[in-house]
Motif scaffolding. Structure first.
Motif, PDB file in Angstrom:
ATOM      1  N   LYS A   2      57.953  40.599  47.847  1.00 14.46           N
ATOM      2  CA  LYS A   2      56.700  40.328  47.140  1.00 14.46           C
ATOM      3  C   LYS A   2      56.914  40.291  45.631  1.00 14.46           C
ATOM      4  O   LYS A   2      57.726  41.034  45.084  1.00 14.46           O
ATOM      5  CB  LYS A   2      55.644  41.378  47.492  1.00 14.46           C
ATOM      6  CG  LYS A   2      55.236  41.385  48.956  1.00 14.46           C
ATOM      7  CD  LYS A   2      54.152  42.390  49.230  1.00 14.46           C
ATOM      8  CE  LYS A   2      53.777  42.421  50.695  1.00 14.46           C
ATOM      9  NZ  LYS A   2      53.241  41.113  51.153  1.00 14.46           N
ATOM     10  N   ALA A   3      56.154  39.438  44.983  1.00 18.39           N
ATOM     11  CA  ALA A   3      56.148  39.351  43.526  1.00 18.39           C
ATOM     12  C   ALA A   3      54.740  39.037  43.062  1.00 18.39           C
ATOM     13  O   ALA A   3      54.097  38.127  43.592  1.00 18.39           O
ATOM     14  CB  ALA A   3      57.113  38.279  43.037  1.00 18.39           C
ATOM     15  N   GLY A   4      54.252  39.811  42.095  1.00 12.61           N
ATOM     16  CA  GLY A   4      52.916  39.569  41.579  1.00 12.61           C
ATOM     17  C   GLY A   4      52.962  39.304  40.082  1.00 12.61           C
ATOM     18  O   GLY A   4      53.737  39.920  39.353  1.00 12.61           O
ATOM     19  N   PHE A   5      52.163  38.373  39.633  1.00 12.91           N
ATOM     20  CA  PHE A   5      52.072  38.107  38.190  1.00 12.91           C
ATOM     21  C   PHE A   5      50.785  37.356  37.899  1.00 12.91           C
ATOM     22  O   PHE A   5      50.125  36.821  38.790  1.00 12.91           O
ATOM     23  CB  PHE A   5      53.278  37.319  37.680  1.00 12.91           C
ATOM     24  CG  PHE A   5      53.450  35.938  38.289  1.00 12.91           C
ATOM     25  CD1 PHE A   5      52.941  34.810  37.673  1.00 12.91           C
ATOM     26  CD2 PHE A   5      54.141  35.786  39.484  1.00 12.91           C
ATOM     27  CE1 PHE A   5      53.107  33.556  38.224  1.00 12.91           C
ATOM     28  CE2 PHE A   5      54.317  34.524  40.052  1.00 12.91           C
ATOM     29  CZ  PHE A   5      53.805  33.404  39.419  1.00 12.91           C
ATOM     30  N   TYR A   6      50.416  37.364  36.628  1.00 11.89           N
ATOM     31  CA  TYR A   6      49.297  36.565  36.148  1.00 11.89           C
ATOM     32  C   TYR A   6      49.865  35.392  35.371  1.00 11.89           C
ATOM     33  O   TYR A   6      50.797  35.558  34.588  1.00 11.89           O
ATOM     34  CB  TYR A   6      48.391  37.380  35.220  1.00 11.89           C
ATOM     35  CG  TYR A   6      47.864  38.652  35.827  1.00 11.89           C
ATOM     36  CD1 TYR A   6      46.818  38.634  36.738  1.00 11.89           C
ATOM     37  CD2 TYR A   6      48.417  39.876  35.469  1.00 11.89           C
ATOM     38  CE1 TYR A   6      46.332  39.802  37.287  1.00 11.89           C
ATOM     39  CE2 TYR A   6      47.939  41.052  36.016  1.00 11.89           C
ATOM     40  CZ  TYR A   6      46.895  41.014  36.924  1.00 11.89           C
ATOM     41  OH  TYR A   6      46.423  42.184  37.461  1.00 11.89           O
ATOM     42  N   TYR A   7      49.287  34.247  35.567  1.00 12.53           N
ATOM     43  CA  TYR A   7      49.707  33.092  34.781  1.00 12.53           C
ATOM     44  C   TYR A   7      48.497  32.574  34.012  1.00 12.53           C
ATOM     45  O   TYR A   7      47.468  32.220  34.608  1.00 12.53           O
ATOM     46  CB  TYR A   7      50.262  31.977  35.665  1.00 12.53           C
ATOM     47  CG  TYR A   7      50.778  30.798  34.845  1.00 12.53           C
ATOM     48  CD1 TYR A   7      52.052  30.837  34.288  1.00 12.53           C
ATOM     49  CD2 TYR A   7      49.971  29.693  34.593  1.00 12.53           C
ATOM     50  CE1 TYR A   7      52.525  29.796  33.509  1.00 12.53           C
ATOM     51  CE2 TYR A   7      50.435  28.637  33.824  1.00 12.53           C
ATOM     52  CZ  TYR A   7      51.702  28.695  33.282  1.00 12.53           C
ATOM     53  OH  TYR A   7      52.162  27.667  32.503  1.00 12.53           O
ATOM     54  N   GLY A   8      48.602  32.556  32.685  1.00  9.21           N
ATOM     55  CA  GLY A   8      47.502  32.088  31.855  1.00  9.21           C
ATOM     56  C   GLY A   8      47.936  30.951  30.958  1.00  9.21           C
ATOM     57  O   GLY A   8      49.026  30.988  30.378  1.00  9.21           O
ATOM     58  N   TYR A   9      47.098  29.953  30.838  1.00  6.56           N
ATOM     59  CA  TYR A   9      47.396  28.814  29.969  1.00  6.56           C
ATOM     60  C   TYR A   9      46.079  28.355  29.380  1.00  6.56           C
ATOM     61  O   TYR A   9      45.172  27.954  30.109  1.00  6.56           O
ATOM     62  CB  TYR A   9      48.053  27.703  30.780  1.00  6.56           C
ATOM     63  CG  TYR A   9      48.646  26.585  29.942  1.00  6.56           C
ATOM     64  CD1 TYR A   9      49.710  26.833  29.089  1.00  6.56           C
ATOM     65  CD2 TYR A   9      48.155  25.286  30.030  1.00  6.56           C
ATOM     66  CE1 TYR A   9      50.273  25.818  28.333  1.00  6.56           C
ATOM     67  CE2 TYR A   9      48.712  24.266  29.284  1.00  6.56           C
ATOM     68  CZ  TYR A   9      49.763  24.526  28.437  1.00  6.56           C
ATOM     69  OH  TYR A   9      50.324  23.524  27.689  1.00  6.56           O
ATOM     70  N   GLY A  10      45.954  28.471  28.041  1.00  5.77           N
ATOM     71  CA  GLY A  10      44.664  28.273  27.401  1.00  5.77           C
ATOM     72  C   GLY A  10      44.199  26.838  27.309  1.00  5.77           C
ATOM     73  O   GLY A  10      43.966  26.333  26.218  1.00  5.77           O
ATOM     74  N   ASP A  11      44.089  26.175  28.418  1.00  6.81           N
ATOM     75  CA  ASP A  11      43.626  24.791  28.424  1.00  6.81           C
ATOM     76  C   ASP A  11      42.552  24.627  29.493  1.00  6.81           C
ATOM     77  O   ASP A  11      42.841  24.609  30.691  1.00  6.81           O
ATOM     78  CB  ASP A  11      44.793  23.840  28.703  1.00  6.81           C
ATOM     79  CG  ASP A  11      44.404  22.372  28.522  1.00  6.81           C
ATOM     80  OD1 ASP A  11      43.186  22.090  28.415  1.00  6.81           O
ATOM     81  OD2 ASP A  11      45.300  21.519  28.502  1.00  6.81           O
TER      82      ASP A  11
END
Length: 341
Positions: A202-211
């Motif tokens: 398992k791998a967890g992360f947040y991905y944010g891109y301001g568009d």
């Protein structure tokens, strides 16, 4: 006169029945299948694309062969004639060229992440077909890996991601196995982001891109000391969300927008990402795969007809109804005209 009426009734009956059969067959003429093809460099030649599969070999079934032919016809330069080939051998229909590479048969192909028995294995709507070229053509040590889920879509510009990486193959006794992959480094469009799978894969992360216009990213992984067929997950923001005050806004005049990636032990609240996420650098902006719904297989096992298929079916039903009405009308006429004689 009686013979003529009987003949008309027979013709109408045959027409109505045949039209119903034709309409039923037309609904099965094609299905949409999702396809990934991985080339001899372990790169995605076709990344989760949807292709329309027809019975190109006229064997009466929609198969892995039909699917891969359609994928090459649509995405390979020169079409299937240039990049794809099969031949009948003592083992049945065998793959002899994949994505332009003829290496003596060192290929793998799977349906819904399970190795197919043959090129003639059947496929249905929304199935997921993967074909790859072995990089180790001597010992066939390439290990097939995949993500669960394989497609994530969100309206927000910041997406909470939780993946499980699995590998599948055959053990020393030839029995199939599936188990998690630990220590794999997650990549987004080829860039590592210090996110690693745990002992359970398992791998967890947040991905944010301001568009707020949305974006699409190809998530994969690398594993040290293991030759793998890379997994794939499409990460997509459909652009309905608005960038938060802590997220970067769309670029202007060539300004580079850097995305944010935050490892997470427990992905449950994506709102944390915008305030704690350090920006990664050198994010690739290359095009990735189109939307794929193969991860919905377990929820939708049936085939959803296309709008045109439904229209044709309704048309045939109307025609059949008219034919049936004609039969009934002819019968009533015959009874009134000749019934008492």
């Amino acid at each position: 006169m009686k013979k003529m009426i009987a003949l008309v009734l027979s013709v109408l009956l045959v027409l109505s029945v045949s039209m119903l059969f034709v309409s039923a067959e037309e609904a099965k003429d094609s299905v949409d299948v999702h396809v990934t093809i991985i080339d001899e460099k372990s790169e995605f030649a076709v990344a989760y694309k949807t292709v329309t599969v027809t019975d190109i070999d006229k064997d009466g079934a929609l198969t892995v062969n039909d699917t891969l032919y359609a994928a090459h016809e649509q995405y390979y330069k020169g079409g299937a004639a240039a990049g794809y080939a099969t031949e009948n051998t003592k083992w049945g229909l065998s793959l002899t060229k994949l994505w332009g590479v003829a290496n003596g048969g060192s290929y793998g192909y799977l349906v819904n992440n399970a190795f197919a028995w043959s090129m003639t294995d059947p496929v249905k709507a929304d199935d997921y077909v993967v074909a790859f070229i072995y990089t180790d053509t001597k010992n066939f040590s390439d290990v097939y890996t995949y993500f669960e889920p394989q497609y994530i879509e969100d309206e927000s510009t910041t997406i909470a991601v939780e993946l499980t990486m699995m590998k599948t193959g055959f053990d020393a006794e030839g029995k199939p196995y599936t188990e998690p992959v630990s220590g794999a480094e997650i990549t987004l469009d080829g860039q590592k982001n210090k996110v690693v799978t745990d002992a359970e894969g398992k791998a967890g992360f947040y991905y944010g891109y301001g568009d707020p216009n949305g974006y699409e990213r190809l998530v994969s992984a690398e594993v040290k000391d293991m030759r793998i067929v890379p997994p794939i997950c499409i990460l997509k923001s459909i652009g309905k969300g608005k960038a938060t005050s802590d997220e970067k806004t769309p670029a202007a005049d060539g300004e580079v927008i850097e995305p944010t990636v935050v490892p997470a032990d427990n992905v449950s609240d994506a709102t944390e990402a915008a305030t704690v996420a350090p920006a990664t650098k050198d994010e690739s902006t290359k095009d990735s795969a189109t939307k794929d719904t193969a991860t919905k297989d377990s929820a939708s096992s049936g085939t959803t007809p296309k709008t045109s298929d439904v229209t044709n079916l309704i048309l045939w039903i109307v025609i059949a109804a008219v034919c049936l009405a004609g039969i009934i009308g002819a019968g009533v006429f015959y009874k009134k005209r000749y019934g008492k004689k």
